[in-house]
Design an enzyme around this catalytic site. Structure first.
Site, short mmCIF file in Angstrom:
data_model
loop_
_atom_site.label_atom_id
_atom_site.label_comp_id
_atom_site.label_asym_id
_atom_site.label_seq_id
_atom_site.Cartn_x
_atom_site.Cartn_y
_atom_site.Cartn_z
N HIS A 263 28.57 5.40 22.43
CA HIS A 263 28.24 5.82 21.06
C HIS A 263 28.99 4.95 20.06
O HIS A 263 28.41 4.49 19.07
CB HIS A 263 28.67 7.28 20.81
CG HIS A 263 27.94 8.31 21.64
ND1 HIS A 263 28.60 9.27 22.36
CD2 HIS A 263 26.62 8.54 21.83
CE1 HIS A 263 27.71 10.06 22.96
NE2 HIS A 263 26.50 9.63 22.66
N LYS B 69 21.20 23.12 23.44
CA LYS B 69 22.04 22.64 24.55
C LYS B 69 23.34 23.42 24.67
O LYS B 69 23.98 23.73 23.67
CB LYS B 69 22.41 21.17 24.31
CG LYS B 69 21.31 20.20 24.59
CD LYS B 69 21.85 18.78 24.47
CE LYS B 69 20.73 17.76 24.52
NZ LYS B 69 21.20 16.42 24.16
N ARG C 31 19.30 2.67 26.00
CA ARG C 31 20.04 2.11 27.13
C ARG C 31 19.10 1.52 28.17
O ARG C 31 19.29 0.42 28.65
CB ARG C 31 20.90 3.20 27.77
CG ARG C 31 22.08 3.55 26.92
CD ARG C 31 22.61 4.90 27.24
NE ARG C 31 21.65 5.94 26.86
CZ ARG C 31 21.89 7.22 26.94
NH1 ARG C 31 23.02 7.64 27.42
NH2 ARG C 31 20.99 8.09 26.54
N SER D 159 27.07 11.12 28.12
CA SER D 159 28.06 12.19 28.05
C SER D 159 28.01 13.09 29.28
O SER D 159 29.04 13.60 29.73
CB SER D 159 27.86 13.02 26.78
OG SER D 159 28.01 12.20 25.64
P1 ADP Z 1 21.18 13.50 22.28
O1 ADP Z 1 21.73 14.84 22.60
O2 ADP Z 1 20.25 13.47 21.12
O3 ADP Z 1 20.70 12.71 23.47
P2 ADP Z 1 23.60 12.03 22.44
O4 ADP Z 1 24.84 12.41 21.76
O5 ADP Z 1 23.59 12.11 23.91
O6 ADP Z 1 22.42 12.77 21.74
O7 ADP Z 1 23.26 10.56 22.04
C1 ADP Z 1 23.06 10.19 20.72
C2 ADP Z 1 22.48 8.81 20.67
O8 ADP Z 1 23.35 7.92 21.33
C3 ADP Z 1 21.15 8.67 21.38
O9 ADP Z 1 20.37 7.75 20.64
C4 ADP Z 1 21.50 8.09 22.72
O10 ADP Z 1 20.45 7.30 23.24
C5 ADP Z 1 22.66 7.21 22.31
N1 ADP Z 1 23.59 6.92 23.40
C6 ADP Z 1 24.19 7.78 24.23
N2 ADP Z 1 24.98 7.15 25.11
C7 ADP Z 1 24.87 5.83 24.82
C8 ADP Z 1 25.39 4.64 25.40
N3 ADP Z 1 26.17 4.67 26.46
N4 ADP Z 1 25.04 3.49 24.83
C9 ADP Z 1 24.21 3.45 23.79
N5 ADP Z 1 23.66 4.51 23.21
C10 ADP Z 1 23.97 5.69 23.72
#
Ligand code: ADP
Length: 163
Positions: free
Chosen positions: A17, A41, A90, A128
């Site tokens: 992130h 969630k 990703r 995550s």
């Molecule tokens: P959501 O619950 O909407 O999936 P997340 O917090 O998991 O939200 O992710 C928010 C954003 O960050 C999303 O666009 C997700 O694709 C991106 N994201 C999550 N992990 C990574 C990573 N390792 N590298 C790049 N982008 C990421």
């Protein structure tokens, strides 16, 4: 002033992130990390904890703010005077869901664009959920999350074990 919103659950915030946020902060005058607070969630960290961890992890970025966002994302984006939604891509597996959301958001607000960014390849397999799993089994996650998140994960696991 060009503002972008980066929405997510951030349960917890990871270096993947932060990589996307750092890239966005160079392209936009202001980046708002929008913490989803009304999602269905079930999260490991509470809203306050997720917010505090994101604030701590992003302390060094002067044009980045962390805010709670409830309700419809495009309404939040509009309310902040932002023009773009940032999402991380990703792998191909992210694509279908992201495309649906981007197109739906565009249908609701034509003037707001979704911008996809790719993180450094070292973070492409990171999410995550994996971090929560690894930490549950006591694995070292120092390469993938900032120190404050690492400490919070350790504390949470100890609490869960003690409970
Ligand atoms: P959501 O619950 O909407 O999936 P997340 O917090 O998991 O939200 O992710 C928010 C954003 O960050 C999303 O666009 C997700 O694709 C991106 N994201 C999550 N992990 C990574 C990573 N390792 N590298 C790049 N982008 C990421």
């Amino acid at each position: 002033m060009r503002t972008a919103v980066y929405p997510g659950t951030f349960d917890p915030i990871t270096n993947g992130h932060i990589d996307i946020i750092a890239r966005s902060a160079k392209l936009f005058d202001r980046v708002i990390v929008a913490l989803a607070v009304n999602s269905a969630k079930k999260t490991l960290f509470t809203e306050e904890e997720r917010l505090a961890l994101a604030v701590e992890a992003l302390r060094g970025y002067e044009n980045v703010e962390v805010k709670r966002a409830s309700g419809l994302l495009v309404e939040f984006v509009e309310g902040e005077g932002a023009m773009a939604i940032i999402r991380g891509l990703r792998a191909v597996t992210d694509f279908e869901y992201e495309m649906q959301m981007a197109l739906m958001n565009r249908k609701m607000r034509e003037e707001i664009s979704t911008i996809f960014m790719m993180p450094h390849e070292r973070y492409t397999y990171l999410n995550s959920t994996i971090i929560r799993e690894l930490s549950r089994y006591g694995a070292d996650v120092s390469e993938f999350v900032p120190p404050c998140v690492q400490a919070a994960l350790r504390r949470r696991q100890e609490e869960l074990r003690g409970a």
